[in-house]
Design a protein around this motif. Sequence first.
Motif, PDB file in Angstrom:
ATOM      1  N   MET A  88     -22.322 -21.442 -23.336  1.00 19.52           N
ATOM      2  CA  MET A  88     -21.220 -21.634 -22.394  1.00 19.52           C
ATOM      3  C   MET A  88     -19.938 -21.790 -23.202  1.00 19.52           C
ATOM      4  O   MET A  88     -19.850 -22.652 -24.065  1.00 19.52           O
ATOM      5  CB  MET A  88     -21.434 -22.869 -21.508  1.00 19.52           C
ATOM      6  N   ASN A  89     -18.967 -20.928 -22.924  1.00 21.38           N
ATOM      7  CA  ASN A  89     -17.716 -21.029 -23.683  1.00 21.38           C
ATOM      8  C   ASN A  89     -16.782 -22.061 -23.051  1.00 21.38           C
ATOM      9  O   ASN A  89     -17.001 -22.526 -21.936  1.00 21.38           O
ATOM     10  CB  ASN A  89     -17.039 -19.660 -23.855  1.00 21.38           C
ATOM     11  N   TYR A  90     -15.744 -22.389 -23.770  1.00 27.33           N
ATOM     12  CA  TYR A  90     -14.815 -23.439 -23.346  1.00 27.33           C
ATOM     13  C   TYR A  90     -14.211 -23.151 -21.984  1.00 27.33           C
ATOM     14  O   TYR A  90     -14.178 -24.009 -21.108  1.00 27.33           O
ATOM     15  CB  TYR A  90     -13.702 -23.604 -24.395  1.00 27.33           C
ATOM     16  N   GLU A  91     -13.714 -21.939 -21.818  1.00 26.66           N
ATOM     17  CA  GLU A  91     -13.013 -21.583 -20.583  1.00 26.66           C
ATOM     18  C   GLU A  91     -13.935 -21.658 -19.371  1.00 26.66           C
ATOM     19  O   GLU A  91     -13.522 -22.041 -18.287  1.00 26.66           O
ATOM     20  CB  GLU A  91     -12.404 -20.180 -20.702  1.00 26.66           C
ATOM     21  N   GLU A  92     -15.200 -21.283 -19.559  1.00 21.49           N
ATOM     22  CA  GLU A  92     -16.166 -21.349 -18.467  1.00 21.49           C
ATOM     23  C   GLU A  92     -16.400 -22.805 -18.042  1.00 21.49           C
ATOM     24  O   GLU A  92     -16.552 -23.103 -16.867  1.00 21.49           O
ATOM     25  CB  GLU A  92     -17.478 -20.715 -18.924  1.00 21.49           C
ATOM     26  N   ALA A  93     -16.399 -23.689 -19.017  1.00 23.91           N
ATOM     27  CA  ALA A  93     -16.644 -25.105 -18.741  1.00 23.91           C
ATOM     28  C   ALA A  93     -15.377 -25.851 -18.329  1.00 23.91           C
ATOM     29  O   ALA A  93     -15.388 -26.646 -17.398  1.00 23.91           O
ATOM     30  CB  ALA A  93     -17.257 -25.778 -19.968  1.00 23.91           C
ATOM     31  N   MET A  94     -14.272 -25.585 -19.032  1.00 23.75           N
ATOM     32  CA  MET A  94     -13.075 -26.420 -18.902  1.00 23.75           C
ATOM     33  C   MET A  94     -11.823 -25.666 -18.463  1.00 23.75           C
ATOM     34  O   MET A  94     -10.736 -26.221 -18.507  1.00 23.75           O
ATOM     35  CB  MET A  94     -12.777 -27.086 -20.250  1.00 23.75           C
ATOM     36  N   ASP A  95     -11.979 -24.393 -18.104  1.00 24.80           N
ATOM     37  CA  ASP A  95     -10.846 -23.572 -17.708  1.00 24.80           C
ATOM     38  C   ASP A  95      -9.832 -23.559 -18.862  1.00 24.80           C
ATOM     39  O   ASP A  95     -10.202 -23.302 -19.992  1.00 24.80           O
ATOM     40  CB  ASP A  95     -10.255 -24.081 -16.400  1.00 24.80           C
ATOM     41  N   SER A  96      -8.595 -23.877 -18.599  1.00 22.33           N
ATOM     42  CA  SER A  96      -7.592 -23.901 -19.673  1.00 22.33           C
ATOM     43  C   SER A  96      -7.083 -25.318 -19.908  1.00 22.33           C
ATOM     44  O   SER A  96      -6.015 -25.516 -20.478  1.00 22.33           O
ATOM     45  CB  SER A  96      -6.423 -22.975 -19.327  1.00 22.33           C
ATOM     46  N   PHE A  97      -7.854 -26.323 -19.465  1.00 18.60           N
ATOM     47  CA  PHE A  97      -7.440 -27.709 -19.651  1.00 18.60           C
ATOM     48  C   PHE A  97      -7.300 -28.028 -21.137  1.00 18.60           C
ATOM     49  O   PHE A  97      -8.084 -27.551 -21.955  1.00 18.60           O
ATOM     50  CB  PHE A  97      -8.453 -28.681 -19.043  1.00 18.60           C
ATOM     51  N   PRO A  98      -6.325 -28.856 -21.485  1.00 22.19           N
ATOM     52  CA  PRO A  98      -6.193 -29.275 -22.884  1.00 22.19           C
ATOM     53  C   PRO A  98      -7.419 -30.081 -23.332  1.00 22.19           C
ATOM     54  O   PRO A  98      -8.009 -30.816 -22.547  1.00 22.19           O
ATOM     55  CB  PRO A  98      -4.947 -30.170 -22.886  1.00 22.19           C
ATOM     56  N   CYS A  99      -7.773 -29.897 -24.595  1.00 22.09           N
ATOM     57  CA  CYS A  99      -8.880 -30.692 -25.146  1.00 22.09           C
ATOM     58  C   CYS A  99      -8.345 -31.821 -26.021  1.00 22.09           C
ATOM     59  O   CYS A  99      -9.064 -32.777 -26.294  1.00 22.09           O
ATOM     60  CB  CYS A  99      -9.835 -29.821 -25.952  1.00 22.09           C
ATOM     61  N   THR A 165      -1.196 -29.944 -13.769  1.00 28.60           N
ATOM     62  CA  THR A 165      -2.324 -29.707 -14.673  1.00 28.60           C
ATOM     63  C   THR A 165      -3.024 -31.013 -15.004  1.00 28.60           C
ATOM     64  O   THR A 165      -4.257 -31.103 -14.961  1.00 28.60           O
ATOM     65  CB  THR A 165      -1.854 -29.025 -15.978  1.00 28.60           C
ATOM     66  N   VAL A 166      -2.242 -32.036 -15.314  1.00 32.50           N
ATOM     67  CA  VAL A 166      -2.823 -33.341 -15.649  1.00 32.50           C
ATOM     68  C   VAL A 166      -3.550 -33.921 -14.444  1.00 32.50           C
ATOM     69  O   VAL A 166      -4.670 -34.437 -14.564  1.00 32.50           O
ATOM     70  CB  VAL A 166      -1.740 -34.310 -16.177  1.00 32.50           C
ATOM     71  N   LYS A 167      -2.950 -33.808 -13.267  1.00 35.47           N
ATOM     72  CA  LYS A 167      -3.578 -34.319 -12.050  1.00 35.47           C
ATOM     73  C   LYS A 167      -4.910 -33.604 -11.790  1.00 35.47           C
ATOM     74  O   LYS A 167      -5.919 -34.237 -11.464  1.00 35.47           O
ATOM     75  CB  LYS A 167      -2.616 -34.140 -10.876  1.00 35.47           C
ATOM     76  N   ASN A 168      -4.922 -32.281 -11.954  1.00 31.28           N
ATOM     77  CA  ASN A 168      -6.147 -31.503 -11.758  1.00 31.28           C
ATOM     78  C   ASN A 168      -7.193 -31.841 -12.822  1.00 31.28           C
ATOM     79  O   ASN A 168      -8.390 -31.905 -12.521  1.00 31.28           O
ATOM     80  CB  ASN A 168      -5.858 -30.005 -11.772  1.00 31.28           C
ATOM     81  N   TYR A 169      -6.750 -32.063 -14.046  1.00 32.29           N
ATOM     82  CA  TYR A 169      -7.673 -32.434 -15.112  1.00 32.29           C
ATOM     83  C   TYR A 169      -8.329 -33.786 -14.816  1.00 32.29           C
ATOM     84  O   TYR A 169      -9.541 -33.946 -14.961  1.00 32.29           O
ATOM     85  CB  TYR A 169      -6.946 -32.479 -16.460  1.00 32.29           C
ATOM     86  N   LYS A 171      -8.773 -35.150 -11.924  1.00 32.81           N
ATOM     87  CA  LYS A 171      -9.712 -34.937 -10.818  1.00 32.81           C
ATOM     88  C   LYS A 171     -11.006 -34.324 -11.346  1.00 32.81           C
ATOM     89  O   LYS A 171     -12.100 -34.728 -10.959  1.00 32.81           O
ATOM     90  CB  LYS A 171      -9.062 -34.029  -9.765  1.00 32.81           C
ATOM     91  N   PHE A 172     -10.891 -33.356 -12.253  1.00 31.72           N
ATOM     92  CA  PHE A 172     -12.049 -32.703 -12.874  1.00 31.72           C
ATOM     93  C   PHE A 172     -12.915 -33.717 -13.620  1.00 31.72           C
ATOM     94  O   PHE A 172     -14.138 -33.657 -13.576  1.00 31.72           O
ATOM     95  CB  PHE A 172     -11.540 -31.611 -13.826  1.00 31.72           C
ATOM     96  N   THR A 173     -12.286 -34.669 -14.303  1.00 29.27           N
ATOM     97  CA  THR A 173     -13.040 -35.666 -15.060  1.00 29.27           C
ATOM     98  C   THR A 173     -13.625 -36.760 -14.167  1.00 29.27           C
ATOM     99  O   THR A 173     -14.498 -37.498 -14.600  1.00 29.27           O
ATOM    100  CB  THR A 173     -12.173 -36.349 -16.141  1.00 29.27           C
ATOM    101  N   GLY A 174     -13.125 -36.848 -12.933  1.00 36.12           N
ATOM    102  CA  GLY A 174     -13.616 -37.872 -12.026  1.00 36.12           C
ATOM    103  C   GLY A 174     -12.728 -39.099 -11.961  1.00 36.12           C
ATOM    104  O   GLY A 174     -13.064 -40.088 -11.328  1.00 36.12           O
ATOM    105  N   MET A 175     -11.564 -39.035 -12.606  1.00 34.98           N
ATOM    106  CA  MET A 175     -10.629 -40.169 -12.559  1.00 34.98           C
ATOM    107  C   MET A 175      -9.550 -39.888 -11.530  1.00 34.98           C
ATOM    108  O   MET A 175      -8.926 -38.837 -11.560  1.00 34.98           O
ATOM    109  CB  MET A 175      -9.971 -40.382 -13.926  1.00 34.98           C
ATOM    110  N   MET A 176      -9.356 -40.818 -10.662  1.00 28.96           N
ATOM    111  CA  MET A 176      -8.303 -40.693  -9.654  1.00 28.96           C
ATOM    112  C   MET A 176      -7.265 -41.770  -9.931  1.00 28.96           C
ATOM    113  O   MET A 176      -7.600 -42.958  -9.981  1.00 28.96           O
ATOM    114  CB  MET A 176      -8.877 -40.847  -8.254  1.00 28.96           C
ATOM    115  N   LEU A 177      -6.027 -41.360 -10.145  1.00 33.36           N
ATOM    116  CA  LEU A 177      -4.940 -42.299 -10.411  1.00 33.36           C
ATOM    117  C   LEU A 177      -3.832 -42.103  -9.390  1.00 33.36           C
ATOM    118  O   LEU A 177      -3.556 -40.978  -8.973  1.00 33.36           O
ATOM    119  CB  LEU A 177      -4.361 -42.071 -11.809  1.00 33.36           C
ATOM    120  N   SER A 178      -3.178 -43.182  -9.042  1.00 33.95           N
ATOM    121  CA  SER A 178      -2.009 -43.075  -8.174  1.00 33.95           C
ATOM    122  C   SER A 178      -0.901 -42.374  -8.956  1.00 33.95           C
ATOM    123  O   SER A 178      -0.915 -42.330 -10.189  1.00 33.95           O
ATOM    124  CB  SER A 178      -1.543 -44.462  -7.746  1.00 33.95           C
TER     125      SER A 178
END
Length: 194
Positions: A88-99, A165-169, A171-178
């Motif tokens: 599984m390559n990075y983009e398939e797993a993490m799209d273009s999110f920063p690492c 992008t940060v908000k979507n990232y 959400k992807f990780t499972g963290m919800m912040l105000s």
Amino acid sequence: SDVKITGAVSSGGSCVIENQDATNDICASTESSSMMLIMREFLKKTGDRKVKNFRDPGRALGMFRESRIRFLAIWEPYLSKAGGKIAMNYEEAMDSFPCCTVALKKEMTEKKIIEAIISRYLKGNEVVIDQNVLIKFSKITRIDVETIRRSLESYNFNPKFDYETVKNYLKFTGMMLSDDKLKSIFSFRYYGMK
């Protein structure tokens, strides 16, 4: 917290690889958050397996090459030394999110020198790495300088870093912040946003 995340360094540069000679179904990941996220996405796609976490990527790499691990989430330059098949390559797993990101103490984010450094970084279109930095990195990783130099090509050093992008990232990780909390942790001022 007295730290603010002020920008993204890169995305890409890692993936899940498979050693088809392994006689077990063990997955391994280093304890970095990006590798664990890549492994999580891999397991979602392929089914649950036993996962072993490593602090030392060199040790995980050794076990993978000895066929003691079937799947390994690993980053460059270790990836270039691993061999194996990409599962599984990075983009398939993490799209273009920063690492990787840059974080500073909050009082440093207002200093002109920091603004100048980040501004210069954002204007650069290509990565120029000092030979001395490569040599030091080679000593730390025990991987030859040329492999390290080539491995840098698999990273995107100009990843998108904005509020959405940060908000979507998160959400992807499972963290919800105000919104207030997000703005207290992340600074977008170097990217033309307040």
